[in-house]
Design a protein around this motif. Structure first.
Motif, PDB file in Angstrom:
ATOM      1  N   CYS A  55       0.850  -1.198   0.000  1.00 14.47           N
ATOM      2  CA  CYS A  55       0.000   0.000   0.000  1.00 14.47           C
ATOM      3  C   CYS A  55       0.883   1.245   0.000  1.00 14.47           C
ATOM      4  N   GLU A  56       1.875   1.249   0.859  1.00 16.71           N
ATOM      5  CA  GLU A  56       2.778   2.397   0.936  1.00 16.71           C
ATOM      6  C   GLU A  56       3.513   2.596  -0.392  1.00 16.71           C
ATOM      7  N   ALA A  57       3.966   1.497  -1.000  1.00 11.83           N
ATOM      8  CA  ALA A  57       4.651   1.588  -2.301  1.00 11.83           C
ATOM      9  C   ALA A  57       3.698   2.105  -3.378  1.00 11.83           C
ATOM     10  N   PHE A  58       2.458   1.630  -3.366  1.00  8.55           N
ATOM     11  CA  PHE A  58       1.448   2.090  -4.318  1.00  8.55           C
ATOM     12  C   PHE A  58       1.235   3.594  -4.162  1.00  8.55           C
ATOM     13  N   LEU A  59       1.117   4.048  -2.932  1.00  9.35           N
ATOM     14  CA  LEU A  59       0.891   5.471  -2.672  1.00  9.35           C
ATOM     15  C   LEU A  59       2.108   6.317  -3.038  1.00  9.35           C
ATOM     16  N   ASP A  60       3.301   5.794  -2.818  1.00  8.59           N
ATOM     17  CA  ASP A  60       4.514   6.504  -3.211  1.00  8.59           C
ATOM     18  C   ASP A  60       4.569   6.683  -4.729  1.00  8.59           C
ATOM     19  N   ALA A  61       4.068   5.691  -5.462  1.00  9.72           N
ATOM     20  CA  ALA A  61       4.094   5.724  -6.930  1.00  9.72           C
ATOM     21  C   ALA A  61       2.876   6.410  -7.539  1.00  9.72           C
ATOM     22  N   ASN A  62       1.816   6.587  -6.766  1.00 11.77           N
ATOM     23  CA  ASN A  62       0.550   7.124  -7.283  1.00 11.77           C
ATOM     24  C   ASN A  62       0.023   8.218  -6.367  1.00 11.77           C
ATOM     25  N   THR A  63       0.479   9.440  -6.574  1.00 12.72           N
ATOM     26  CA  THR A  63      -0.048  10.526  -5.749  1.00 12.72           C
ATOM     27  C   THR A  63      -1.474  10.873  -6.145  1.00 12.72           C
ATOM     28  N   ARG A  64      -1.858  10.549  -7.384  1.00 19.19           N
ATOM     29  CA  ARG A  64      -3.234  10.689  -7.866  1.00 19.19           C
ATOM     30  C   ARG A  64      -3.594   9.428  -8.626  1.00 19.19           C
ATOM     31  N   THR A  65      -4.761   8.888  -8.315  1.00 20.98           N
ATOM     32  CA  THR A  65      -5.215   7.666  -8.972  1.00 20.98           C
ATOM     33  C   THR A  65      -6.733   7.663  -9.031  1.00 20.98           C
ATOM     34  N   ASP A  66      -7.287   6.982 -10.009  1.00 22.81           N
ATOM     35  CA  ASP A  66      -8.745   6.913 -10.145  1.00 22.81           C
ATOM     36  C   ASP A  66      -9.381   5.978  -9.127  1.00 22.81           C
TER      37      ASP A  66
END
Length: 86
Positions: A55-66
């Protein structure tokens, strides 16, 4: 059954996921779109997740996501709030 994760750490992850998906969780709570029970349930679901590092890695890579990370335990609630413009 694994123990629940640190409440503050997961609160921060949940807030970041809300920001990334365009959902202001604090405003939703303040407006009544999220009740005390809803808020507590969302944090508890997040604390029970076995993938906080992903989750943290996803958020680090995606500051904006659908949409939230696949497998997010709060995805349905976040998408409902997003649909309401929270």
């Amino acid at each position: 059954m694994q123990p629940l994760g640190d409440p503050l750490y997961h609160l921060r992850l949940m807030a970041r996921m809300g920001q990334a998906t365009g959902v202001d969780l604090s405003a939703a709570f303040a407006s009544g779109a999220i009740s005390h029970e809803d808020w507590a349930a969302m944090i508890t679901r997040c604390r029970g997740c076995d993938a906080p590092a992903q989750c943290e890695a996803f958020l680090d890579a995606n500051t904006r996501t659908d949409a939230p990370m696949p497998g997010c335990r709060n995805a349905d609630q976040l998408m409902q709030l997003k649909g309401r413009g929270a």
